[in-house]
Design a protein around this motif. Structure first.
Motif, mmCIF file in Angstrom:
data_model
loop_
_atom_site.group_PDB
_atom_site.id
_atom_site.type_symbol
_atom_site.label_atom_id
_atom_site.label_comp_id
_atom_site.label_asym_id
_atom_site.label_seq_id
_atom_site.Cartn_x
_atom_site.Cartn_y
_atom_site.Cartn_z
ATOM 1 N N MET A 1 0.815 -1.172 0.023
ATOM 2 C CA MET A 1 -0.009 0.093 -0.066
ATOM 3 C C MET A 1 0.956 1.165 0.040
ATOM 4 N N PRO A 2 0.972 2.186 -1.137
ATOM 5 C CA PRO A 2 1.702 3.085 -1.135
ATOM 6 C C PRO A 2 1.125 4.428 0.180
ATOM 7 N N ARG A 3 2.277 4.921 0.628
ATOM 8 C CA ARG A 3 1.878 5.852 1.635
ATOM 9 C C ARG A 3 2.491 7.431 1.456
ATOM 10 N N CYS A 4 1.721 8.185 1.696
ATOM 11 C CA CYS A 4 2.385 9.723 1.680
ATOM 12 C C CYS A 4 2.309 10.223 2.830
ATOM 13 N N ILE A 5 3.276 11.082 3.109
ATOM 14 C CA ILE A 5 3.185 12.009 4.293
ATOM 15 C C ILE A 5 3.278 13.396 3.880
ATOM 16 N N VAL A 6 2.317 14.355 4.467
ATOM 17 C CA VAL A 6 2.497 15.766 4.010
ATOM 18 C C VAL A 6 2.590 16.682 5.445
ATOM 19 N N VAL A 7 3.492 17.159 5.774
ATOM 20 C CA VAL A 7 3.992 18.187 6.678
ATOM 21 C C VAL A 7 3.713 19.525 6.116
ATOM 22 N N LEU A 20 -2.717 20.315 -2.107
ATOM 23 C CA LEU A 20 -1.353 19.442 -1.831
ATOM 24 C C LEU A 20 -1.834 18.230 -1.422
ATOM 25 N N ILE A 21 -2.717 18.044 -0.350
ATOM 26 C CA ILE A 21 -3.501 16.724 0.185
ATOM 27 C C ILE A 21 -4.442 16.040 -0.803
ATOM 28 N N ASP A 22 -4.803 16.737 -1.703
ATOM 29 C CA ASP A 22 -5.528 16.053 -2.797
ATOM 30 C C ASP A 22 -4.701 15.181 -3.699
ATOM 31 N N ALA A 28 -1.599 8.058 -3.253
ATOM 32 C CA ALA A 28 -1.509 7.061 -2.473
ATOM 33 C C ALA A 28 -2.871 6.479 -1.662
ATOM 34 N N SER A 29 -2.810 5.389 -1.112
ATOM 35 C CA SER A 29 -4.135 5.147 -0.504
ATOM 36 C C SER A 29 -4.022 5.206 1.197
ATOM 37 N N ASP A 30 -2.915 5.547 1.464
ATOM 38 C CA ASP A 30 -2.581 5.964 3.064
ATOM 39 C C ASP A 30 -2.043 7.369 2.987
ATOM 40 N N VAL A 31 -2.710 8.280 3.346
ATOM 41 C CA VAL A 31 -1.876 9.938 3.751
ATOM 42 C C VAL A 31 -2.078 10.041 5.129
ATOM 43 N N HIS A 32 -0.815 10.316 5.417
ATOM 44 C CA HIS A 32 -0.944 11.425 6.917
ATOM 45 C C HIS A 32 -0.647 12.683 6.532
ATOM 46 N N VAL A 33 -1.278 13.430 7.172
ATOM 47 C CA VAL A 33 -1.161 14.727 7.036
ATOM 48 C C VAL A 33 -0.675 15.264 8.675
ATOM 49 N N ILE A 34 0.479 15.751 8.626
ATOM 50 C CA ILE A 34 1.110 16.272 9.928
ATOM 51 C C ILE A 34 1.012 17.817 10.041
ATOM 52 N N VAL A 35 0.128 18.473 11.077
ATOM 53 C CA VAL A 35 -0.021 19.963 11.106
ATOM 54 C C VAL A 35 1.081 20.275 12.130
ATOM 55 N N SER A 36 2.114 21.054 11.770
ATOM 56 C CA SER A 36 2.936 21.614 12.666
ATOM 57 C C SER A 36 2.645 22.832 13.253
ATOM 58 N N ASN A 54 -11.686 17.350 9.413
ATOM 59 C CA ASN A 54 -13.184 17.694 9.145
ATOM 60 C C ASN A 54 -13.427 17.386 7.537
ATOM 61 N N GLU A 55 -12.437 18.181 6.971
ATOM 62 C CA GLU A 55 -12.522 18.189 5.228
ATOM 63 C C GLU A 55 -12.311 16.957 4.841
ATOM 64 N N TYR A 56 -11.633 16.106 5.308
ATOM 65 C CA TYR A 56 -11.351 14.945 4.963
ATOM 66 C C TYR A 56 -11.737 13.774 5.627
ATOM 67 N N ARG A 57 -13.019 14.050 6.392
ATOM 68 C CA ARG A 57 -13.395 12.908 7.273
ATOM 69 C C ARG A 57 -14.275 11.636 6.525
ATOM 70 N N ASN A 58 -14.468 11.930 5.098
ATOM 71 C CA ASN A 58 -15.262 11.039 4.450
ATOM 72 C C ASN A 58 -14.058 10.414 3.462
ATOM 73 N N VAL A 59 -12.873 10.505 3.561
ATOM 74 C CA VAL A 59 -11.715 10.081 2.354
ATOM 75 C C VAL A 59 -11.230 9.003 3.448
ATOM 76 N N PRO A 60 -11.262 7.577 2.899
ATOM 77 C CA PRO A 60 -10.553 6.652 3.519
ATOM 78 C C PRO A 60 -9.027 6.789 3.431
ATOM 79 N N GLY A 61 -8.451 6.554 4.503
ATOM 80 C CA GLY A 61 -6.846 6.451 4.317
ATOM 81 C C GLY A 61 -6.242 7.677 4.621
ATOM 82 N N VAL A 62 -7.069 8.771 4.887
ATOM 83 C CA VAL A 62 -6.232 10.196 5.363
ATOM 84 C C VAL A 62 -6.364 10.213 6.664
#
Length: 90
Positions: A1-7, A20-22, A28-36, A54-62
């Motif tokens: 499963m591909p993974r992306c990390i967005v900081v 950027l998140i989109d 990837a099907s697994d996206v982690h967003v890190i808010v610093s 909240n914006e991505y609450r219905n998007v699986p894998g975020v």
């Protein structure tokens, strides 16, 4: 499963942050967003994290994480240890 990390700081979250998140979701099907976040910022990180989650609450894998640290380096240019710091967080 591909993974992306967005900081990001996302102070304020904008349409550019959404793009950027989109983009990461398209890769990837697994996206982690890190808010610093830092304590001195005018908008608490918890509010920014909640808005993005909240914006991505219905998007699986975020998954949206909050990283609060008043000394987190923000720019790799001229900041010794920048990549080591963020590699450890990620």
């Amino acid at each position: 499963m591909p993974r992306c990390i967005v900081v990001m700081t996302a102070l304020l979250p904008t349409i550019g942050h959404k793009f950027l998140i989109d983009f990461a979701i398209d890769l990837a099907s697994d996206v982690h967003v890190i808010v610093s976040s830092r304590a001195r910022e005018p908008i608490p990180g918890s509010i920014r994290q909640r808005a993005i989650a909240n914006e991505y609450r219905n998007v699986p894998g975020v998954i949206v994480h909050l990283h609060e640290d008043n000394v987190a380096p923000q720019n790799p240019d001229g900041t010794p240890g920048f990549w080591d710091y963020w590699t450890g967080i990620v």
